[in-house]
Enzyme design. Structure first.
Site, PDB file in Angstrom:
ATOM      1  N   PHE A   8      80.191  11.583   5.953  1.00 58.73           N
ATOM      2  CA  PHE A   8      80.928  12.609   5.211  1.00 58.73           C
ATOM      3  C   PHE A   8      80.157  13.923   5.192  1.00 58.73           C
ATOM      4  CE2 PHE A   8      82.856   8.827   3.351  1.00 58.73           C
ATOM      5  CZ  PHE A   8      84.184   9.208   3.162  1.00 58.73           C
ATOM      6  N   ASP A   9      80.829  14.988   5.583  1.00 59.47           N
ATOM      7  CA  ASP A   9      80.325  16.325   5.324  1.00 59.47           C
ATOM      8  C   ASP A   9      80.295  16.499   3.805  1.00 59.47           C
ATOM      9  OD1 ASP A   9      79.707  19.116   5.751  1.00 59.47           O
ATOM     10  OD2 ASP A   9      81.804  19.546   5.306  1.00 59.47           O
ATOM     11  N   LEU A  10      79.552  17.479   3.308  1.00 54.92           N
ATOM     12  CA  LEU A  10      79.452  17.702   1.859  1.00 54.92           C
ATOM     13  C   LEU A  10      80.332  18.854   1.392  1.00 54.92           C
ATOM     14  CD1 LEU A  10      78.150  16.998  -0.869  1.00 54.92           C
ATOM     15  CD2 LEU A  10      76.174  18.385  -0.200  1.00 54.92           C
TER      16      LEU A  10
END
Length: 219
Positions: A8-10
């Site tokens: 997951f990107d943040l």
């Protein structure tokens, strides 16, 4: 497609970080003597490596100038901007669903991992991730392709069993460079057109669509 792990990107994927990031950019530009753009004109800076954003904003590739801008940015971000941030609705429930289904989960962000870890802890999400990965303060692994390669090697993950979830083109580009399946999310800062143009295999318009896409793809 058997998927075992999800990256997951943040910013723009798990959290809405617009307020903190744009205010810190504005602060840095002001301290350098520039009139900063309005926050709404800085959306494009959310996600990519901050050095790249400052290079475009200041129209320079001079490392000394860029390092000064980054230092000013971080002086505010480390104490204030970090927490000018909020979780997108349904994120906790989404992560719980994905974890309950047996997937490994990792944060993969261009943001320095020292900040990313604090943000994940601040929102009480630490128990929902196997690991939090980001760049180093010197810029090492700020390019998404390098970061993803590092995660795959460190965690001994096979690219064919990993999905990258992100909201910007660099998430898709970095994932495809490493032969990952990609889910682009449109509730963040990138458009569906941007995501598809740069390799999104699937599109989620809300967080709760992510586990549905994962499970449909794993059947």
């Amino acid at each position: 497609m058997s998927i075992y792990a999800v990256l997951f990107d943040l910013d723009g994927t798990l959290t809405d970080s617009k307020l903190g990031i744009t205010r810190c950019i504005q602060f840095a530009l002001s301290e350098l003597g520039y009139k900063p753009p309005d926050a709404d004109e800085l959306h494009w800076c959310i996600g990519p490596p901050i050095k790249d954003s400052f290079s475009l904003l200041l129209k320079t590739s001079d490392d000394a100038v860029l390092e000064q801008a980054i230092s000013l940015y971080r002086s505010r971000f480390a104490t204030i901007g970090l927490f000018e941030n909020s979780l997108y609705p349904q994120i906790s429930e989404t992560l719980n669903t994905i974890r309950f289904a047996g997937y490994q989960t990792f944060v993969a962000t261009s943001k320095p991992h020292i900040y990313a870890t604090q943000i994940i802890e601040h929102f009480g999400l630490s128990s929902l991730f196997n690991g939090v990965y980001g760049s180093e303060l010197d810029g090492t692994r700020s390019v998404k392709a390098d970061l993803i390669y590092h995660i795959l090697a460190t965690e001994k993950l096979s690219p064919s069993h990993v999905v990258m979830v992100g909201d910007r083109s660099h998430d898709m580009i970095g994932a495809k460079h490493n032969h990952l399946t990609t889910i682009g999310v449109t509730y963040g800062y990138g458009t569906e057109e941007e995501l598809k143009t740069h390799g999104a295999d699937l599109i989620a318009h809300t967080p709760d669509e992510i586990p549905k896409l994962l499970m449909a793809g794993s059947n």
